[in-house]
Design an enzyme around this catalytic site. Structure first.
Site, PDB file in Angstrom:
ATOM      1  CG  ASP A  13      -1.869  -1.190   1.224  1.00 30.76           C
ATOM      2  OD1 ASP A  13      -2.247  -1.646   0.137  1.00 30.76           O
ATOM      3  OD2 ASP A  13      -2.188  -1.665   2.326  1.00 30.76           O
ATOM      4  CE  LYS A  16       2.486  -2.590  -4.239  1.00 29.23           C
ATOM      5  NZ  LYS A  16       2.113  -2.164  -2.883  1.00 29.23           N
ATOM      6  N   GLY A  40      -4.478  -4.393  -3.718  1.00 27.50           N
ATOM      7  CA  GLY A  40      -5.495  -3.373  -3.943  1.00 27.50           C
ATOM      8  C   GLY A  40      -4.764  -2.109  -4.327  1.00 27.50           C
ATOM      9  CG  HIS A  41      -2.127  -1.999  -6.915  1.00 25.16           C
ATOM     10  ND1 HIS A  41      -1.255  -2.534  -7.816  1.00 25.16           N
ATOM     11  CD2 HIS A  41      -1.808  -2.571  -5.725  1.00 25.16           C
ATOM     12  CE1 HIS A  41      -0.454  -3.393  -7.201  1.00 25.16           C
ATOM     13  NE2 HIS A  41      -0.787  -3.442  -5.935  1.00 25.16           N
ATOM     14  CD  GLN A 223       0.757  -8.916  -2.536  1.00 27.75           C
ATOM     15  OE1 GLN A 223       1.442  -9.549  -3.327  1.00 27.75           O
ATOM     16  NE2 GLN A 223      -0.498  -8.627  -2.780  1.00 27.75           N
TER      17      GLN A 223
HETATM   18  P1  GDP Z   1      -0.655   0.229  -3.555  1.00 34.36           P
HETATM   19  O1  GDP Z   1      -1.294  -1.006  -3.084  1.00 34.36           O
HETATM   20  O2  GDP Z   1       0.817   0.267  -3.279  1.00 34.36           O
HETATM   21  O3  GDP Z   1      -0.952   0.568  -4.991  1.00 34.36           O
HETATM   22  O4  GDP Z   1      -1.278   1.411  -2.694  1.00 34.36           O
HETATM   23  P2  GDP Z   1      -2.839   1.619  -2.317  1.00 34.36           P
HETATM   24  O5  GDP Z   1      -3.543   2.065  -3.532  1.00 34.36           O
HETATM   25  O6  GDP Z   1      -3.369   0.433  -1.616  1.00 34.36           O
HETATM   26  O7  GDP Z   1      -2.747   2.745  -1.225  1.00 34.36           O
HETATM   27  C1  GDP Z   1      -2.186   3.980  -1.491  1.00 34.36           C
HETATM   28  C2  GDP Z   1      -3.271   5.069  -1.275  1.00 34.36           C
HETATM   29  O8  GDP Z   1      -2.650   6.322  -1.230  1.00 34.36           O
HETATM   30  C3  GDP Z   1      -4.267   5.155  -2.416  1.00 34.36           C
HETATM   31  O9  GDP Z   1      -5.530   5.483  -1.883  1.00 34.36           O
HETATM   32  C4  GDP Z   1      -3.739   6.290  -3.282  1.00 34.36           C
HETATM   33  O10 GDP Z   1      -4.742   6.957  -4.021  1.00 34.36           O
HETATM   34  C5  GDP Z   1      -3.163   7.189  -2.233  1.00 34.36           C
HETATM   35  N1  GDP Z   1      -2.017   8.000  -2.631  1.00 34.36           N
HETATM   36  C6  GDP Z   1      -0.991   7.696  -3.466  1.00 34.36           C
HETATM   37  N2  GDP Z   1      -0.081   8.690  -3.479  1.00 34.36           N
HETATM   38  C7  GDP Z   1      -0.542   9.639  -2.626  1.00 34.36           C
HETATM   39  C8  GDP Z   1      -0.024  10.888  -2.164  1.00 34.36           C
HETATM   40  O11 GDP Z   1       1.042  11.336  -2.537  1.00 34.36           O
HETATM   41  N3  GDP Z   1      -0.786  11.561  -1.250  1.00 34.36           N
HETATM   42  C9  GDP Z   1      -1.970  11.088  -0.783  1.00 34.36           C
HETATM   43  N4  GDP Z   1      -2.632  11.838   0.105  1.00 34.36           N
HETATM   44  N5  GDP Z   1      -2.464   9.916  -1.169  1.00 34.36           N
HETATM   45  C10 GDP Z   1      -1.763   9.207  -2.081  1.00 34.36           C
HETATM   46  P1  IMO Z   2      -0.890  -4.219  -2.167  1.00 34.50           P
HETATM   47  O1  IMO Z   2      -0.464  -4.750  -3.510  1.00 34.50           O
HETATM   48  C1  IMO Z   2      -1.009  -4.648   2.167  1.00 34.50           C
HETATM   49  C2  IMO Z   2      -1.097  -8.741   3.731  1.00 34.50           C
HETATM   50  C3  IMO Z   2      -2.351  -9.201   4.441  1.00 34.50           C
HETATM   51  C4  IMO Z   2      -1.753 -10.176   5.432  1.00 34.50           C
HETATM   52  C5  IMO Z   2      -0.623 -10.827   4.640  1.00 34.50           C
HETATM   53  C6  IMO Z   2      -0.972 -12.177   4.022  1.00 34.50           C
HETATM   54  O2  IMO Z   2      -2.194  -3.482  -2.206  1.00 34.50           O
HETATM   55  O3  IMO Z   2       0.221  -3.452  -1.536  1.00 34.50           O
HETATM   56  P2  IMO Z   2      -2.455 -12.874   1.935  1.00 34.50           P
HETATM   57  O4  IMO Z   2      -3.906 -12.658   1.649  1.00 34.50           O
HETATM   58  O5  IMO Z   2      -1.532 -12.304   0.907  1.00 34.50           O
HETATM   59  O6  IMO Z   2      -2.144 -14.325   2.230  1.00 34.50           O
HETATM   60  O7  IMO Z   2      -2.199 -12.095   3.314  1.00 34.50           O
HETATM   61  O8  IMO Z   2      -0.285  -9.914   3.607  1.00 34.50           O
HETATM   62  N1  IMO Z   2      -1.290  -8.219   2.371  1.00 34.50           N
HETATM   63  C7  IMO Z   2      -1.230  -6.924   2.043  1.00 34.50           C
HETATM   64  N2  IMO Z   2      -1.053  -5.832   2.809  1.00 34.50           N
HETATM   65  N3  IMO Z   2      -1.098  -4.522   0.829  1.00 34.50           N
HETATM   66  C8  IMO Z   2      -1.237  -5.603   0.039  1.00 34.50           C
HETATM   67  O9  IMO Z   2      -1.198  -5.535  -1.313  1.00 34.50           O
HETATM   68  C9  IMO Z   2      -1.356  -6.873   0.642  1.00 34.50           C
HETATM   69  N4  IMO Z   2      -1.519  -8.135   0.165  1.00 34.50           N
HETATM   70  C10 IMO Z   2      -1.453  -8.947   1.235  1.00 34.50           C
HETATM   71  O10 IMO Z   2      -3.003  -8.130   5.067  1.00 34.50           O
HETATM   72  O11 IMO Z   2      -1.157  -9.474   6.498  1.00 34.50           O
HETATM   73 MG    MG Z   3      -2.832  -1.614  -1.775  1.00 33.44          MG
END
Ligand code: GDP
Ligand code: IMO
Ligand code: MG
Length: 430
Positions: A13, A16, A40-41, A223
């Protein structure tokens, strides 16, 4: 020709999806190489917000190929739902390609993920419940079903028959749960297979062709490094390798063709699920970060645990991934704080520890040693260039890059594409 791998350098999270989407503008192909719908991106394009789980973020840039590589575990039903969601949002998904070697997540994987988690009790991992672990178990045990197997109905029924014979023994005898039949599994996935079959192909050949033709290829990690099954906080990890090396085995592109690795980090730390987290904040500052950063899981909606940035982890990630560059996200989330802290080392058994320990018990006993820097208490969300940032914010970003021993390639000040200060392009001339 150039290639670039984008990986998470913390616990996932990191943003990416946002960075991949931004870099994808200059790529011809974007490929996922591991994980599954546990990812979850969130990508914000203009006023629209997209939540992607399996489909590479490159799908949002028209005209690109979006490859789901052999290292990914694919839930056909989930993927079909995601394609529906994208099509409804007006996204052209014809660029999707799915590896025929990728393993399929079956309904019994999801069931077993849940039953195994329940049976762990207090020792639970906090998985996303998407069947990821059980599907990778089958892949390693050589009893999995691959996406290519879904194309032939008879072969699929035969594979399911064999798989269910052993899965049902566990489902019934270990967990006391009702067994599954081949017919009900087929029924559940059949419709999705009909949609997905047009996208299933030998993506390894396709990627090598693209590289040989001089195209730009971007690899999108899911991840993060600390969730890596080898290098993360085992056993509180996922069941794949989110680190950069997996971009090769997860797509069929040899290591010689990887030109650059960009690690994505948030300006603080978060973690979903269980496991040690030395710089975790369970106080008002942690709550401020959660609220301002909207730190709730994209996949499960769970509140993310929040803490200060941990430079011990970043340094470790930079080495494990061979990171050239660091994309620093979400610095705006810290805008209101009077001062900001960076964990620069741990205290373990009265001694200063500069390196990330492999032993989980040791990590659980590590106490953070902080360096405190002044906050900027300024709204950064409209900054377009480095010069638009106040001195304190620049100092914070540069200090993080220095501690990680990486070049800063971007600083992100908000979720949108145009809220990114790009300092280095992903595909510089080689
Ligand atoms: P990922 O799994 O690595 O793709 O990240 P996620 O999408 O799960 O979580 C990142 C969250 O931060 C998302 O809701 C993005 O829209 C948000 N985000 C990304 N870059 C920024 C930033 O520079 N500032 C803020 N406030 N939010 C951001
Ligand atoms: P993105 O791509 C954050 C965590 C779960 C749990 C552990 C194992 O959005 O960064 P799993 O279902 O993979 O067997 O769970 O890994 N986890 C993540 N945490 N971002 C993710 O993906 C994750 N994918 C798995 O919360 O702790
Ligand atoms: Mg994510």
């Amino acid at each position: 020709m150039a290639t670039c791998v984008v990986v998470g350098s913390q616990w996932g999270d990191e943003g990416k999806g946002k960075i991949t989407d931004l870099f994808a503008e200059q790529a011809d192909v974007v490929a996922r190489f591991q994980g599954g719908a546990n990812a979850g991106h969130t990508v914000v394009v203009g006023e629209k917000k997209y939540k992607l789980h399996l489909v590479p973020s490159g799908i949002l840039s028209p005209g690109k190929l979006a490859v789901i590589g052999n290292g990914v575990v694919v839930d056909p039903v989930q993927l079909n739902d995601e394609l529906e969601y994208l099509k409804e949002a007006g996204i052209d998904v014809r660029g999707l390609r799915i590896s025929n070697r990728a393993h399929a997540i079956m309904p019994y994987h999801r069931l077993l993920d849940r039953l195994e988690e329940e049976s762990r009790g207090a020792g639970k991992i906090g998985t996303t419940g998407r069947g990821i672990g059980p599907a990778y178990v089958d892949k390693a045990a050589r009893s999995g079903i691959r996406m290519g197997d879904l194309l032939d109905r008879d072969r699929l029924a035969q594979r399911l028959d064999v798989a269910l014979a052993s899965k049902n023994r566990v489902i019934e005898r270990v967990y006391g749960y009702a067994p599954l039949t081949v017919e009900e599994v087929m029924l559940e996935i059949e419709e999705s297979i009909q949609v997905l079959r047009q996208y299933i192909t030998d993506t390894a050949g396709l990627l090598m062709d693209a590289i040989e033709a001089g195209k730009n290829v971007l690899f999108e990690g899911a991840q993060g490094t600390l969730l890596d099954v080898d290098f993360g906080t085992y056993p509180f990890v996922t069941s794949s390798n989110p680190t950069a090396g997996a971009a090769t085995v997860g797509t069929g592109v040899g290591p010689r063709h990887i030109d650059k690795v960009v690690g994505v980090a948030k300006a603080y730390s978060t973690r979903v699920g269980e496991g040690p987290f030395p710089s975790e904040l369970t106080n008002a500052v942690g709550e401020t970060i959660r609220q301002r950063g909207n730190e709730y899981g994209t996949t499960t909606g769970r509140p993310r645990r929040c803490g200060w940035l941990d430079a011990v982890i970043l340094r470790y990630s930079a080495r494990v991934n061979g990171m050239d560059g660091l994309a620093l996200n979400c610095i705006d989330v810290l805008d209101t704080l009077e001062d900001v802290k960076i964990c620069v080392a741990y205290e373990y058994n009265g001694k200063r520890l500069e390196t990330f320990p492999a032993d989980l018990d040791e990590l659980a006993k590590c106490r953070p040693i902080y360096e405190t820097l002044p906050g900027w208490q300024t709204d950064l969300t409209k900054a377009k260039t480095l010069d638009d940032l106040p001195e304190a914010a620049k100092r914070y970003a540069h200090r993080i890059a220095e501690l990680a021993n990486c070049r800063l390639v971007s600083i992100s000040v908000g979720p949108r594409r145009d809220q990114t200060i790009v300092l280095e392009p992903p595909f510089a001339e080689q």
